[in-house]
Design an enzyme around this catalytic site. Structure first.
Site, short mmCIF file in Angstrom:
data_model
loop_
_atom_site.label_atom_id
_atom_site.label_comp_id
_atom_site.label_asym_id
_atom_site.label_seq_id
_atom_site.Cartn_x
_atom_site.Cartn_y
_atom_site.Cartn_z
N THR A 193 -5.66 -9.71 7.55
CA THR A 193 -5.88 -10.13 6.23
C THR A 193 -7.43 -10.84 6.34
OG1 THR A 193 -3.52 -10.55 5.79
CG2 THR A 193 -5.26 -11.62 4.48
N ILE B 224 0.98 -1.19 -0.15
CA ILE B 224 0.03 -0.09 -0.06
C ILE B 224 0.86 1.29 -0.16
CG2 ILE B 224 -1.87 1.17 1.20
CD1 ILE B 224 -2.74 -1.62 0.18
N CYS C 90 9.66 0.38 8.01
CA CYS C 90 9.66 1.25 7.03
C CYS C 90 11.25 1.52 6.55
CB CYS C 90 9.15 2.73 7.39
SG CYS C 90 7.64 2.61 8.29
C1 LIG Z 1 -3.11 -4.40 3.24
C2 LIG Z 1 -2.36 -4.66 4.44
C3 LIG Z 1 -1.92 -3.38 4.81
C4 LIG Z 1 -1.07 -3.22 5.93
N1 LIG Z 1 -0.59 -1.86 6.54
C5 LIG Z 1 0.11 -2.01 7.51
C6 LIG Z 1 0.51 -0.76 8.18
O1 LIG Z 1 0.05 0.26 7.73
N2 LIG Z 1 1.15 -0.78 9.33
C7 LIG Z 1 1.41 -1.94 9.96
O2 LIG Z 1 2.30 -1.87 10.81
N3 LIG Z 1 1.12 -3.18 9.50
C8 LIG Z 1 0.38 -2.99 8.32
N4 LIG Z 1 0.13 -4.32 7.68
C9 LIG Z 1 0.47 -5.48 8.53
C10 LIG Z 1 -0.70 -6.08 9.51
O3 LIG Z 1 -0.86 -5.24 10.33
C11 LIG Z 1 -0.47 -7.57 9.99
O4 LIG Z 1 0.90 -7.25 10.65
C12 LIG Z 1 0.15 -8.55 9.11
O5 LIG Z 1 -0.74 -8.30 7.99
C13 LIG Z 1 0.05 -10.04 9.65
O6 LIG Z 1 -1.37 -10.27 10.08
P1 LIG Z 1 -2.60 -11.17 9.10
O7 LIG Z 1 -2.04 -12.11 8.57
O8 LIG Z 1 -3.55 -11.51 10.19
O9 LIG Z 1 -2.97 -10.06 8.16
C14 LIG Z 1 -0.74 -4.59 6.67
C15 LIG Z 1 -1.05 -5.76 6.15
C16 LIG Z 1 -2.07 -5.65 4.74
C17 LIG Z 1 -2.49 -7.19 4.66
#
Ligand SMILES: Cc1cc2nc3c(=O)[nH]c(=O)nc-3n(C[C@H](O)[C@H](O)[C@H](O)COP(=O)(O)O)c2cc1C
Ligand SMILES: Cc1cc2nc3c(=O)[nH]c(=O)nc-3n(C[C@H](O)[C@H](O)[C@H](O)COP(=O)(O)OP(=O)(O)OC[C@H]3O[C@@H](n4cnc5c(N)ncnc54)[C@H](O)[C@@H]3O)c2cc1C
Ligand SMILES: Cc1cc2nc3c(=O)[nH]c(=O)nc-3n(C[C@H](O)[C@H](O)[C@H](O)COP(=O)(O)OP(=O)(O)OC[C@H]3O[C@@H](n4cnc5c(N)ncnc54)[C@H](O)[C@@H]3O)c2cc1C
Ligand SMILES: Cc1cc2nc3c(=O)[nH]c(=O)nc-3n(C[C@H](O)[C@H](O)[C@H](O)COP(=O)(O)O)c2cc1C
Ligand code: FES
Ligand code: FES
Lengths: 249, 304, 304, 249
Positions: free
Chosen positions: C266, C71, C130
């Site tokens: 997700t 993103i 980042c």
């Molecule tokens: C579309 C998307 C955007 C994300 N944006 C961020 C973000 O802005 N900041 C952050 O710390 N993690 C971000 N993540 C990571 C998630 O917070 C999380 O750590 C990671 O997706 C693992 O969890 P999940 O498997 O349940 O998605 C993002 C993940 C996804 C899929």
């Protein structure tokens, strides 16, 4: 060993969460021996599900599987409908030694979902004129299956943990009521097999084992069991049937 | 005619497909399903100096689109492998790659030296994901200096081309690749498994007796593609790619990312015919996406 | 009655479930599906010093049991978030965690300082995945020294508890966790995404315009569980766990591994009601496996 | 917006790899407007599949989807059989502005699988007494669908890239043969929309866009499109319908 597509003919629940499947195929029904298993490849899963061959009708090219719904894969399998094609490969593993001629009477001892492979074995033994006595242990009345089928092979004792059907107790309790036999064949939970092989340590016995598997054909070394000689054997390839004294449970 | 041939140091492959180490034993089992001469090569199961009995069971567990394994290098030892397994594979018209493992630099050298005895092994694959016992269990595969050192030693010990197998459990895969390239590696194989864990709720214990296991299968494919791409940009030695391959399209994706050939591991388990199936499907997939040979597709990802 | 409450630095949670940052915007969209007061907390989308427009599209791609995203920190900037988004969330009876991002240490400090203005933000989540522009794009999240430094600075700038979000793309997750614990972090959130890539065969280009993206979803769950377990053994601060959670059983697995609370990312996409569903299912799952509260389950994996 | 289970009533292939599905549900059929889409959650996939609403019969509580088999998900969806329950959520996105009263004649321009949302739109426009002219572009004769349905709404031109059916050429060629209209509504591949909005830059026009999506509800910022005002809008939430001059294609 081949990869085959089997067509599902019939599927029904024969006891709580216990499914009987009849499948048709012209290779495995031709070559498989009692004690062998097949590997079922379900779409969207990484690993094949090993399931013992519970019966084969060679003339009809029909194979029977009996399985219990234990997790995601078996749950999905239970939802298949007649006509579905199921990807399988096998037959895998060795088989129960039949030793025809040497034996007049054998004891089959099955616990829960360890019962299925003993049915095909019992049928083959009976065909050879060997007397078959069966002890089948289940948790509770709702789990009992194939009583009639085994009764057709010979005297059959049902034991349940809670006494809600047949004798109350464990298969080891029932074993004492069978006076004499040439050999025993057992399949069931490891705890049961450990108790049994200890109890019957001076008898000839064969046990069929389970372990979590990767390849199911002997290539990955996932499914090993330590042997009394030292080292490991592969359950999927060198087993699943072992002489009772061969392995350390 | 689509040309599937690939030439790599020590390896003339009739096609770019081979089983990954540890997923195919020494070939005997799958030889019951098909003729191993169909394969570009066979990567043998890991060999150590002496016989090893491996880890307690359970050794595998299924995960979403993947699996964990902790086999623990069970193998009969290099001597027995040379005596009993290599001759079996020599019956087939396929290249043979030996996977070299150990807990000390000396053990790696010993195994590599032993493989010099046989001309039926065409290349070595250096499995540096094993913990170094002397250095307190740090993996050779996560420290560039240690990786470099063991690669140099094995290169000295061996008269066969050496492919170093990279672990993905690192902050910087390019640094690892460069270190072993500098040390004289003839090629790279990548990726090995990612370390993972799964708990069995009823017992509250890890499903894998060894606690952690290596994650493989389609789940890790995006990580493999990314790492192969990054390493392809930064090094010049050939790459045998692996990690989650299931379809002929996946094979092409690995080639485009920069792999010169590919290996298939976990997918053999669900489909014992996967390798011959991919070999027969690959030409059509190459044609469909505009390639007339495997060589042509290698590294052809378009990335600005 | 099963007790779902969890108390963490700055956060009194009615249950251990919250959406993961970036997967839930600032809550407005999912508030159309259910009452956000059901949630233990909300982790807001990343905030940077100024507005950012993010990466070109496509920004997401599906993988086996997972997805890639890049993103690129699109957000309206911290000031607008405080003015327009935080007040919206303050309407609900749920804790609010702000995700702090930046390209320089100064930007992190700036964002953290700004969040001091509002009492409606209860804790900060420091997103150290980042790239650091000044250090040539190396991630804060893969170098323990840099992670320690930025954590110290943000701790000084902020009067709110600081949770540091760990990246799994490292050789040694324990070293990262210890570094930020030493720097004064009040807690950890883990894991962020693994870097991956996927190629689109017809165009030979990466499916994600940004080349690589972060892998999330059930594919990475075994890696999350392993890392949380390892970090739990080596540090004393609380952990909010995430990575592939889809079921109430998954939640319990994270708790057993050592997470004090969990976030779901997700899985919201395929099922917008996943969080309320998990919250209502969790008590039964805890009971089934012998626990009478969430607290009781934390870190209860039995591992010899 | 709700999560619902829709029951599949009918499914048929109406053109090459193009499937028409009729589903029943009592919420979405009640509230959805032309231009909105629903998100389909298929088992074993991580992301939902966004599909436009092609028609709604509010009385029968019936919803029609038209989709093309493009990959794994749509292929699986095409294999569902009547009676199946499909997990969906929606309706998502904004809708085509109808501006009743201001218009007497409109032009609908659809390319390939961009045609579906225009059908429900056309029906609503016609109901309001607005004259509807449609231009539908397809690759080849085998891809043509819904010609009769659109013809019932008003004059309809079919164009095919290869001339195997209707006029040979692109929709932009056919546009010149429609002398006057108050507004146009278009949906199709980005290349087509770019050409169209350039050609018709002095006309009022609304276009429906596609982009790869994560959440499909506006939460993840995956599906953005740059706007002429600067910054990005979310296609799933601020769109999929945009005024032609609002976005940079
Ligand atoms: C579309 C998307 C955007 C994300 N944006 C961020 C973000 O802005 N900041 C952050 O710390 N993690 C971000 N993540 C990571 C998630 O917070 C999380 O750590 C990671 O997706 C693992 O969890 P999940 O498997 O349940 O998605 C993002 C993940 C996804 C899929
Ligand atoms: C040689 C052999 C023969 C078998 N024969 C039968 C039979 O006839 N009838 C029957 O009901 N069951 C039999 N089993 C057990 C059966 O394979 C498992 O119950 C089944 O694989 C569970 O799959 P699941 O997806 O439902 O469970 P999950 O727990 O979701 O499966 C996850 C993974 O663990 C493996 N696994 C889970 N439980 C077992 C187990 N008990 N043994 C081995 N692997 C397991 C699965 O194969 C899969 O890889 C046999 C096992 C073996 C090894
Ligand atoms: C608002 C909107 C409305 C749509 N309406 C329709 C419709 O009415 N009929 C129809 O046939 N198609 C429509 N599409 C396109 C449709 O969503 C994709 O063709 C479909 O998701 C492809 O899924 P797959 O699993 O078959 O393809 P795969 O390539 O296997 O999918 C992989 C991933 O990419 C995404 N994806 C692939 N192609 C597209 C695409 N063209 N647009 C967006 N995402 C894509 C999938 O959703 C999935 O996440 C629409 C798309 C959007 C954004
Ligand atoms: C059961 C199993 C055993 C493995 N054993 C070895 C091994 O002995 N040596 C090695 O270098 N890699 C070993 N691997 C890793 C594979 O060779 C391969 O790198 C990895 O599994 C990724 O490929 P895949 O996803 O196609 O399986 C093993 C993998 C599995 C699944
Ligand atoms: S499961 Fe692979 S060796 Fe038995
Ligand atoms: S898909 Fe998530 S914002 Fe549009």
């Amino acid at each position: 060993m081949r990869k085959v597509k089997m067509k599902l003919l019939e599927i029904r629940e024969i006891a709580k969460d216990t499914i009987e499947m009849k499948l048709t195929d012209n290779y495995i029904t031709e070559v498989a021996k009692p004690g062998q298993f097949i590997s079922i490849a379900l779409p969207n899963y990484t690993l094949p599900r090993p399931i013992s061959i519970a019966n084969i009708d060679r003339d009809k090219q029909e194979l029977t599987l009996l399985f219990k719904i234990m997790g995601k894969g078996t749950n999905e399998l239970a939802g298949f409908i007649p006509g579905a094609e199921i990807d399988c490969f096998g037959p895998n593993g060795n088989s129960f030694p039949l030793m025809s001629g040497e034996m007049t009477k054998v004891l089959l001892i099955g616990g829960g979902i360890g019962v299925p492979p003993l049915y095909y074995l019992g049928k083959q033994l009976k065909k050879q004129g060997i007397k078959v006595v069966s002890i089948l242990g289940f948790q509770s009345s709702e789990n009992v299956f194939y009583e009639k089928e085994f009764a057709r092979l010979g005297e059959t004792f049902i034991v349940t943990d809670d006494g809600s059907y047949g004798m109350k107790g464990f298969v080891t309790d029932a074993v004492t009521s069978v006076p004499s036999f040439n050999a025993y064949y057992a399949c069931g939970p490891t705890g049961m097999l450990r108790a049994l092989t200890t109890q019957l340590h001076n008898k000839t016995g064969y046990i069929s084992l389970e372990e979590r598997m990767g390849c199911t054909v002997g290539a990955c070394a996932a499914c090993v069991i330590p042997t009394t000689e030292g080292g490991y054997k592969k359950i999927c390839h060198d087993g699943p049937v072992f002489a009772a004294e061969e392995v350390i449970l | 005619m689509i040309d599937l041939q690939v030439e790599l140091p020590g390896l003339k492959l009739k096609n770019p497909l081979m089983p990954a180490s540890g997923c195919f034993g020494f070939g005997r089992e799958y030889s019951k399903f098909y003729d191993l001469s169909l394969l570009g090569a066979v990567m043998m199961k890991a060999a150590t100096g002496e016989e090893r009995s491996g880890n307690p069971t359970p050794r595998v567990a299924e995960t979403s689109s993947g699996m964990l394994n902790a086999i623990g290098l069970q193998n009969p030892g290099v001597a027995k492998i040379i005596k009993e397994e290599v001759p079996f594979l020599a019956n087939y018209d396929t290249a043979v790659i030996a996977n070299v493992a150990g807990s000390t630099v000396e053990e790696y050298e010993e195994v590599a030296t032993k493989f010099n005895q046989t001309s039926d092994v065409h290349a070595l694959e250096l499995n540096i994901s094993c913990p170094n016992v002397k250095e307190g269990g740090i993996q050779f595969g996560t420290d560039p200096e240690m990786a470099k050192h063991v690669t140099e030693k094995v290169k000295q010990a061996s008269n066969k081309p050496v492919y170093v197998k990279l672990s993905p459990n690192v902050s910087n895969i390019v640094a690892m690749a460069k270190a072993v390239e500098e040390a004289g590696a003839d090629g790279l194989t990548m990726i090995n498994t990612l370390t993972g864990m799964q708990l069995h709720l009823p017992s509250r214990r890890p499903l894998i007796a060894n606690k952690t296991g290596g994650l493989s299968g389609p789940a890790i494919k995006p990580i493999a593609i990314r790492m192969i791409y990054e390493v392809r940009q930064a090094t010049n030695i050939p790459i045998i790619g692996m990690g989650g391959i299931q379809t002929a399209e996946d094979v092409l994706e690995f080639l485009l990312a920069g792999a010169n050939a590919v290996a298939v591991g976990t997918a053999n388990f669900q489909n014992p015919l996967i390798l011959p199936e991919l070999i027969s499907e690959l030409p059509e997939v190459l044609r469909k996406y505009g390639f007339s040979s495997v060589k042509e597709a290698v590294g052809k990802a378009v990335i600005e």
